[in-house]
Structures are given as C-alpha cells and as structure tokens.
Write a protein that holds these residues in place. Sequence first.
Motif, mmCIF file in Angstrom:
data_model
loop_
_atom_site.group_PDB
_atom_site.id
_atom_site.type_symbol
_atom_site.label_atom_id
_atom_site.label_comp_id
_atom_site.label_asym_id
_atom_site.label_seq_id
_atom_site.Cartn_x
_atom_site.Cartn_y
_atom_site.Cartn_z
ATOM 1 N N VAL A 10 0.860 -1.264 0.152
ATOM 2 C CA VAL A 10 -0.031 -0.017 0.045
ATOM 3 C C VAL A 10 0.918 1.225 -0.010
ATOM 4 O O VAL A 10 1.718 1.385 0.781
ATOM 5 C CB VAL A 10 -0.840 0.119 1.156
ATOM 6 N N THR A 11 0.663 2.267 -0.775
ATOM 7 C CA THR A 11 1.245 3.461 -0.867
ATOM 8 C C THR A 11 0.324 4.480 -0.020
ATOM 9 O O THR A 11 -0.715 4.490 -0.593
ATOM 10 C CB THR A 11 1.433 4.138 -2.326
ATOM 11 N N VAL A 12 0.869 5.112 0.788
ATOM 12 C CA VAL A 12 0.240 6.141 1.628
ATOM 13 C C VAL A 12 0.625 7.584 1.130
ATOM 14 O O VAL A 12 1.934 7.715 1.704
ATOM 15 C CB VAL A 12 0.023 5.724 3.310
ATOM 16 N N ILE A 13 -0.200 8.414 0.552
ATOM 17 C CA ILE A 13 0.260 9.956 0.620
ATOM 18 C C ILE A 13 -0.289 10.409 1.203
ATOM 19 O O ILE A 13 -1.581 10.637 1.345
ATOM 20 C CB ILE A 13 0.185 9.876 -1.172
ATOM 21 N N THR A 14 0.359 11.536 1.978
ATOM 22 C CA THR A 14 -0.099 12.658 2.832
ATOM 23 C C THR A 14 0.615 14.003 2.566
ATOM 24 O O THR A 14 1.628 13.926 1.721
ATOM 25 C CB THR A 14 -0.122 12.295 4.329
ATOM 26 N N ALA A 15 0.037 14.978 3.104
ATOM 27 C CA ALA A 15 0.660 16.298 2.839
ATOM 28 C C ALA A 15 1.834 16.515 3.839
ATOM 29 O O ALA A 15 2.669 17.324 3.520
ATOM 30 C CB ALA A 15 -0.279 17.416 2.908
ATOM 31 N N VAL A 16 1.714 15.911 4.960
ATOM 32 C CA VAL A 16 2.721 15.967 5.865
ATOM 33 C C VAL A 16 3.092 14.606 6.516
ATOM 34 O O VAL A 16 2.193 13.854 6.241
ATOM 35 C CB VAL A 16 2.305 16.916 7.199
ATOM 36 N N PRO A 17 4.310 14.491 7.043
ATOM 37 C CA PRO A 17 4.754 13.160 7.543
ATOM 38 C C PRO A 17 3.660 12.787 8.691
ATOM 39 O O PRO A 17 3.157 13.590 9.622
ATOM 40 C CB PRO A 17 6.195 13.476 7.935
ATOM 41 N N LEU A 18 3.289 11.206 8.481
ATOM 42 C CA LEU A 18 2.530 10.959 9.801
ATOM 43 C C LEU A 18 3.461 10.519 10.942
ATOM 44 O O LEU A 18 4.572 10.216 10.838
ATOM 45 C CB LEU A 18 1.768 9.597 9.183
ATOM 46 N N SER A 19 2.800 10.870 12.017
ATOM 47 C CA SER A 19 3.543 10.371 13.329
ATOM 48 C C SER A 19 3.498 8.726 13.412
ATOM 49 O O SER A 19 2.738 8.291 12.653
ATOM 50 C CB SER A 19 2.659 10.962 14.598
ATOM 51 N N ASP A 20 4.327 8.239 14.215
ATOM 52 C CA ASP A 20 4.475 6.877 14.352
ATOM 53 C C ASP A 20 3.116 6.277 14.784
ATOM 54 O O ASP A 20 2.669 4.958 14.423
ATOM 55 C CB ASP A 20 5.501 6.516 15.264
ATOM 56 N N SER A 21 2.350 7.026 15.775
ATOM 57 C CA SER A 21 1.144 6.478 16.220
ATOM 58 C C SER A 21 0.074 6.442 15.216
ATOM 59 O O SER A 21 -0.825 5.577 15.140
ATOM 60 C CB SER A 21 0.821 7.074 17.392
ATOM 61 N N GLU A 33 -9.428 -4.074 7.173
ATOM 62 C CA GLU A 33 -10.373 -3.770 5.961
ATOM 63 C C GLU A 33 -10.000 -4.711 4.922
ATOM 64 O O GLU A 33 -10.969 -5.300 4.285
ATOM 65 C CB GLU A 33 -9.994 -2.101 5.643
ATOM 66 N N TYR A 34 -8.998 -5.151 4.889
ATOM 67 C CA TYR A 34 -8.366 -5.902 3.607
ATOM 68 C C TYR A 34 -8.224 -7.048 3.960
ATOM 69 O O TYR A 34 -7.947 -8.047 3.008
ATOM 70 C CB TYR A 34 -6.929 -5.196 2.924
ATOM 71 N N SER A 35 -8.055 -7.570 5.138
ATOM 72 C CA SER A 35 -7.924 -8.991 5.825
ATOM 73 C C SER A 35 -6.640 -9.551 5.257
ATOM 74 O O SER A 35 -6.564 -10.500 4.921
ATOM 75 C CB SER A 35 -9.068 -9.829 5.449
ATOM 76 N N LYS A 36 -5.630 -8.604 5.223
ATOM 77 C CA LYS A 36 -4.254 -9.112 4.660
ATOM 78 C C LYS A 36 -3.193 -8.326 5.653
ATOM 79 O O LYS A 36 -3.280 -7.205 6.481
ATOM 80 C CB LYS A 36 -3.962 -8.593 3.325
ATOM 81 N N LYS A 37 -2.072 -8.795 5.673
ATOM 82 C CA LYS A 37 -0.723 -8.056 6.017
ATOM 83 C C LYS A 37 -0.459 -7.063 5.374
ATOM 84 O O LYS A 37 -0.650 -7.105 3.997
ATOM 85 C CB LYS A 37 0.354 -8.944 6.062
ATOM 86 N N ILE A 38 -0.336 -5.543 5.777
ATOM 87 C CA ILE A 38 -0.220 -4.523 4.913
ATOM 88 C C ILE A 38 1.315 -4.228 5.097
ATOM 89 O O ILE A 38 1.850 -4.079 6.060
ATOM 90 C CB ILE A 38 -1.026 -3.269 5.452
ATOM 91 N N VAL A 39 1.886 -3.956 3.954
ATOM 92 C CA VAL A 39 3.156 -3.411 3.755
ATOM 93 C C VAL A 39 3.093 -2.252 3.168
ATOM 94 O O VAL A 39 3.047 -1.983 2.172
ATOM 95 C CB VAL A 39 4.130 -4.364 2.991
ATOM 96 N N PRO A 40 3.267 -1.008 4.121
ATOM 97 C CA PRO A 40 3.181 0.486 3.475
ATOM 98 C C PRO A 40 4.381 1.068 2.982
ATOM 99 O O PRO A 40 5.624 0.788 3.372
ATOM 100 C CB PRO A 40 2.582 1.115 4.969
ATOM 101 N N SER A 59 -6.555 -0.414 -6.520
ATOM 102 C CA SER A 59 -7.550 0.689 -6.199
ATOM 103 C C SER A 59 -6.609 1.694 -5.607
ATOM 104 O O SER A 59 -5.577 1.707 -5.369
ATOM 105 C CB SER A 59 -8.575 0.132 -5.131
ATOM 106 N N GLN A 60 -7.530 2.867 -5.611
ATOM 107 C CA GLN A 60 -6.978 4.142 -5.162
ATOM 108 C C GLN A 60 -8.334 4.719 -4.363
ATOM 109 O O GLN A 60 -9.334 5.031 -4.969
ATOM 110 C CB GLN A 60 -6.489 5.197 -6.098
ATOM 111 N N THR A 61 -7.994 5.141 -3.205
ATOM 112 C CA THR A 61 -8.854 6.121 -2.117
ATOM 113 C C THR A 61 -8.259 7.382 -2.227
ATOM 114 O O THR A 61 -7.269 7.575 -1.625
ATOM 115 C CB THR A 61 -9.384 5.382 -1.148
ATOM 116 N N ASP A 62 -8.809 8.269 -2.596
ATOM 117 C CA ASP A 62 -8.329 9.681 -2.532
ATOM 118 C C ASP A 62 -9.266 10.510 -1.630
ATOM 119 O O ASP A 62 -10.323 10.943 -2.052
ATOM 120 C CB ASP A 62 -8.351 10.298 -4.121
ATOM 121 N N ALA A 63 -8.830 10.881 -0.412
ATOM 122 C CA ALA A 63 -9.593 11.535 0.631
ATOM 123 C C ALA A 63 -8.712 12.923 0.595
ATOM 124 O O ALA A 63 -8.488 13.329 1.885
ATOM 125 C CB ALA A 63 -9.766 10.833 1.688
#
Length: 79
Positions: A10-21, A33-40, A59-63
């Motif tokens: 999974v590629t996660v794109i944000t405007a600012v870096p996400l905190s570890d939490s 949601e995917y019932s899979k092991k996620i490798v981000p 797929s792509q979810t654009d929020a």
Amino acid sequence: YNKANNIEKVTVITAVPLSDSLKEKLISKLEKEYSKKIVPEYKVQQEILGGIIIRTENSQTDASVRARLDAIKAQICDN
C-alpha cells in the motif's frame, strides 16, 4: 509471493509526514479492512494540501483536500 502470503503493498500519500502512532492506527485499520498483512510505503506530497491518498495494486482511495477542491470546481464550472 505476496498473493500466496496474503500481503498487500500500500502506498500512503499525505501532505505532511505521519507520526508513528498515526501510522500504526492506519495500518491496523487497513489490515482489518483488507484482511491482509499490509506493507506500507509512505510518501509526502504537499500539493494534496491535506487528507490522504491510499493506493493498492488494484484501487485508489483519494480523500485529499485537492480532490475535494477539484470536485467543487468542476461543479461550479459546469453550472
């Protein structure tokens, strides 16, 4: 290999870096949601202004704020 081992990249794109939490919470939610092991893979793209874009192989979810603004612009220009 990934399909056989129930892994989703999974590629996660944000405007600012996400905190570890936040990363942990997001990955936990995506794994449920995917019932899979996620490798981000995390990317920062300031031009999305805010929000999040989540891309998988299929797929792509654009929020993102940019997507919402573009949708509003399209509605205004069509009228």
